[in-house]
Design a protein around this motif. Structure first.
Motif, mmCIF file in Angstrom:
data_model
loop_
_atom_site.group_PDB
_atom_site.id
_atom_site.type_symbol
_atom_site.label_atom_id
_atom_site.label_comp_id
_atom_site.label_asym_id
_atom_site.label_seq_id
_atom_site.Cartn_x
_atom_site.Cartn_y
_atom_site.Cartn_z
ATOM 1 N N SER A 150 63.464 96.918 38.730
ATOM 2 C CA SER A 150 65.154 97.568 39.240
ATOM 3 C C SER A 150 65.868 97.703 38.333
ATOM 4 N N LEU A 151 66.302 96.899 37.210
ATOM 5 C CA LEU A 151 67.001 97.668 36.252
ATOM 6 C C LEU A 151 65.760 98.937 35.584
ATOM 7 N N SER A 152 64.910 98.881 35.735
ATOM 8 C CA SER A 152 64.075 99.446 34.951
ATOM 9 C C SER A 152 64.382 101.190 35.900
ATOM 10 N N ARG A 153 64.588 101.099 37.070
ATOM 11 C CA ARG A 153 64.932 102.401 37.837
ATOM 12 C C ARG A 153 65.960 103.048 37.639
ATOM 13 N N GLN A 154 66.730 101.571 37.831
ATOM 14 C CA GLN A 154 68.372 102.184 37.071
ATOM 15 C C GLN A 154 68.903 103.052 35.747
ATOM 16 N N MET A 155 68.006 102.574 34.606
ATOM 17 C CA MET A 155 67.969 102.917 33.805
ATOM 18 C C MET A 155 67.522 104.175 33.527
ATOM 19 N N ASN A 156 66.162 105.194 33.897
ATOM 20 C CA ASN A 156 65.876 105.894 34.096
ATOM 21 C C ASN A 156 66.880 107.018 35.186
ATOM 22 N N GLN A 157 67.179 106.377 36.257
ATOM 23 C CA GLN A 157 68.215 106.853 37.610
ATOM 24 C C GLN A 157 69.217 107.547 36.466
ATOM 25 N N MET A 158 69.842 106.663 34.968
ATOM 26 C CA MET A 158 70.870 107.327 34.832
ATOM 27 C C MET A 158 70.862 108.387 33.235
ATOM 28 N N GLY A 159 69.151 108.497 33.462
ATOM 29 C CA GLY A 159 68.865 109.328 32.321
ATOM 30 C C GLY A 159 68.637 109.311 30.813
ATOM 31 N N PHE A 160 68.592 107.161 31.070
ATOM 32 C CA PHE A 160 67.957 106.680 29.878
ATOM 33 C C PHE A 160 66.447 107.081 28.897
ATOM 34 N N ARG A 161 66.015 106.971 28.054
ATOM 35 C CA ARG A 161 65.193 107.080 27.617
ATOM 36 C C ARG A 161 64.425 106.187 26.346
ATOM 37 N N THR A 162 63.638 105.665 25.973
ATOM 38 C CA THR A 162 63.057 104.535 24.882
ATOM 39 C C THR A 162 63.363 105.937 23.772
ATOM 40 N N HIS A 163 63.681 105.243 22.215
ATOM 41 C CA HIS A 163 63.702 106.053 21.705
ATOM 42 C C HIS A 163 62.360 106.773 21.189
ATOM 43 N N ARG A 164 61.767 106.242 21.529
ATOM 44 C CA ARG A 164 59.934 107.190 21.177
ATOM 45 C C ARG A 164 60.067 108.031 22.549
ATOM 46 N N GLY A 165 60.819 108.195 23.534
ATOM 47 C CA GLY A 165 61.645 109.742 24.783
ATOM 48 C C GLY A 165 60.509 109.074 26.174
ATOM 49 N N GLY A 166 60.345 107.883 26.227
ATOM 50 C CA GLY A 166 59.193 107.224 26.763
ATOM 51 C C GLY A 166 60.576 106.510 28.360
ATOM 52 N N VAL A 167 59.721 106.495 29.928
ATOM 53 C CA VAL A 167 60.619 106.076 30.278
ATOM 54 C C VAL A 167 60.705 104.968 30.594
ATOM 55 N N PHE A 168 61.758 104.042 31.329
ATOM 56 C CA PHE A 168 61.909 103.199 31.120
ATOM 57 C C PHE A 168 60.932 102.310 32.150
ATOM 58 N N GLU A 169 59.964 100.991 31.891
ATOM 59 C CA GLU A 169 59.054 100.682 33.368
ATOM 60 C C GLU A 169 59.720 98.924 33.086
ATOM 61 N N ASN A 170 58.828 98.363 33.729
ATOM 62 C CA ASN A 170 58.659 96.702 33.901
ATOM 63 C C ASN A 170 58.623 96.027 32.386
ATOM 64 N N ARG A 171 57.625 96.599 31.940
ATOM 65 C CA ARG A 171 57.446 95.944 30.331
ATOM 66 C C ARG A 171 58.301 96.570 29.283
ATOM 67 N N THR A 172 59.527 98.012 29.750
ATOM 68 C CA THR A 172 59.984 97.827 28.974
ATOM 69 C C THR A 172 60.795 97.232 28.922
ATOM 70 N N ILE A 173 61.537 96.921 29.785
ATOM 71 C CA ILE A 173 62.920 95.402 29.955
ATOM 72 C C ILE A 173 62.559 94.629 29.869
ATOM 73 N N GLN A 174 60.977 93.711 29.730
ATOM 74 C CA GLN A 174 60.628 92.608 29.216
ATOM 75 C C GLN A 174 60.664 92.540 27.861
ATOM 76 N N TYR A 175 59.849 93.747 27.436
ATOM 77 C CA TYR A 175 59.669 93.716 25.592
ATOM 78 C C TYR A 175 61.967 93.136 25.203
ATOM 79 N N ILE A 176 62.799 94.283 26.263
ATOM 80 C CA ILE A 176 63.831 93.395 25.566
ATOM 81 C C ILE A 176 64.661 92.712 25.477
ATOM 82 N N LEU A 177 64.390 92.065 27.079
ATOM 83 C CA LEU A 177 64.985 90.701 27.226
ATOM 84 C C LEU A 177 63.559 89.637 26.327
ATOM 85 N N ASN A 178 62.684 90.046 25.640
ATOM 86 C CA ASN A 178 62.237 88.737 25.326
ATOM 87 C C ASN A 178 62.427 89.307 23.298
ATOM 88 N N ASN A 179 63.620 90.068 22.895
ATOM 89 C CA ASN A 179 63.044 90.409 21.504
ATOM 90 C C ASN A 179 65.009 89.909 21.517
#
Length: 487
Positions: free
Chosen positions: A196-225
């Motif tokens: 749900s957090l990844s979906r919200q990030m995409n809806q707000m127009g955010f992208r990763t620093h590599r230009g990709g969309v946010f996915e489950n694993r993106t949020i997982q990586y953020i929370l473990n970093n």
């Protein structure tokens, strides 16, 4: 004068004594003294590239290609030192052997070896071995330096989402830093899940620093970093493959501004650990990827497949959901129970077979598979013709011998013959008249197999795919749209 080529290489660790201009100056001076002529077009250079792998040096590869062309009449390749040619003994032996076949020798300005001396073979091998040792030792020293930096808390990677690098220091990006805090607070409080957090990030127009969309694993990586609580994490053994608790990792306090508190980071980590004990993150439902309906139902919003997301506790029924929605990439839920799907799908197929066109929405795409097949064969023929054209160029350029070109042409001609026969067969299929009665009987036969409880899952899948290309499920309207294969 004897025609020669010059090769210059500088990697990031080289000293200024061996700059490209310094190397070239010494090479040209050596050539003039010894009666070699080096045209400008035969000066090749790789700057900022390691000598450990020849296939990653474009200048080197172009130099080899030009030196092997007989019409260029290059007799020598001159380098500043032999380690400029290669720091890998295997590469040195391989490419020198290739050049030797074409009568080309490699000379070193700083390490002159008499070309007619038998000892030259031993001496040159010793130099190559020393160059490889230096390269391996240098890599080890660099690694030691990186470990030391990691233990001191220096950040040695691409800045993560929320930060940029200024004056070699991680610096918060205000808008992104706000979203990092939001992710941690929402997840730690239990209000939001990762998808749900990844979906919200995409809806707000955010992208990763590599230009990709946010996915489950993106949020997982953020929370473990740990970078977000002010700590660096560096693993000397290489990629961790998402093993965030790798015992080889070096974790140390950094000197940048943390985006979340230690307490908030730990609260998020505690929730992750709790969910690990009750969920199998990589386990799929037993039916997923094995059911005959898998990958055949598509989301009307994003066209992704509906995947099996869970099973009914008291029956064999299961639930489907848009795969994109599950990963926060689609914003429209398409949840669907198999108890609703199968009766609706079977009724639709029955109505199609009986000719009740007004009651269902479907498309019969004739020759869809044959058209795809025709296009793919035509592309293969085009690629095969390009191969023979390149083989001819290689022969004319002196890279391949006449015998090599002849063998290639025979093989390609045989392949073209086979492809042409396949193309003719595929085209003939496209002009067969459409028999609706035959198609209706086929649909009814498929329907019988699908409703047969004793039929295997594999036979059901094959039967269904023989008449159905895809099914689009429109959740808002509660409707199915079938795309059928007409032949």
């Amino acid at each position: 004068m004897t025609l020669a080529a010059a090769y210059i290489r500088v990697s990031t660790d080289d000293q200024t004594d061996y700059s490209p201009s310094a190397q070239l100056e010494d090479i040209l001076s050596f050539a003039e003294k010894n009666g070699y002529y080096i045209p400008k077009e035969f000066i090749f250079e790789d700057e900022g590239i390691s000598g450990r792998s020849a296939d990653k040096r474009p200048g080197f590869q172009e130099m080899i290609r030009q030196a092997r062309k007989k019409q260029n009449k290059i007799e020598y390749i001159i380098v500043h030192k032999y380690d400029r040619f290669a720091r890998n003994k295997e590469d040195a032996v391989l490419y020198k052997a290739l050049l030797k076949k074409d009568g080309v020798k490699v000379l070193s300005v700083k390490e002159p070896i008499p070309q007619d001396d038998k000892f030259a073979v031993i001496y040159e091998s010793m130099l190559e071995a020393m160059a490889e040792y230096y390269s391996l030792n240098l890599a080890e020293e660099v690694k030691k330096t990186m470990v030391k930096k990691a233990m001191m808390g220096e950040y040695q990677s691409t800045p993560p989402f929320g930060y940029c690098m200024k004056n070699k220091l991680l610096t918060p990006i205000p808008e992104e830093a706000t979203m990092i805090r939001f992710i941690y607070e929402a997840y730690a409080s239990g209000k939001e899940s990762m998808f749900s957090l990844s979906r919200q990030m995409n809806q707000m127009g955010f992208r990763t620093h590599r230009g990709g969309v946010f996915e489950n694993r993106t949020i997982q990586y953020i929370l473990n970093n740990p970078v977000y609580k002010g700590y660096s994490r560096w693993t000397p053994t290489g990629r961790t493959r998402r093993n965030f608790n790798n015992p080889d990792s070096v974790i140390a306090k950094g000197n940048w501004e943390p985006l979340v508190s230690q307490e908030l980071w730990e609260a998020a980590a505690n929730r992750i650990n709790r969910e690990k004990r009750t969920h199998y993150s990589h386990k799929r439902p037993e039916t997923e990827g094995k059911h005959w309906i898998s990958s055949m139902i598509k989301c009307s919003a994003c066209q992704r497949s509906l995947v099996i997301a869970g099973r009914h506790k008291t029956s064999d029924a299961f639930y489907l959901q848009c795969g994109g929605y599950n990963h926060g990439q689609c914003h429209v839920s398409h949840s669907l129970s198999s108890n609703r799907l199968f009766p609706a799908l079977f009724d639709t197929l029955r109505n199609i077979a009986l000719g009740k066109e007004d009651t269902v929405k479907y498309h019969i795409r004739r020759f869809s598979l044959d058209t795809d097949e025709t296009e793919s064969i035509e592309l293969m023929i085009s690629k095969t013709k390009q191969r023979i054209a390149k083989a001819k160029e290689a022969y004319l350029a002196g890279v391949d011998t006449l015998d090599e070109y002849r063998q290639t042409k025979i093989a390609v001609d045989e392949e073209l013959k086979t492809l042409s026969e396949k193309l003719n067969t595929a085209k003939q299929k496209q002009f067969k008249p459409f028999d609706y009665d035959l198609f209706s009987n086929k649909v009814l036969n498929v329907l019988t197999i699908l409703q047969n409880e004793t039929a295997s899952m594999e036979s059901k899948r094959a039967s269904f795919k023989s008449i159905v290309e895809k099914v689009i499920y429109d959740k808002p309207n509660g409707s199915l749209e079938l795309f059928l294969i007409g032949d």
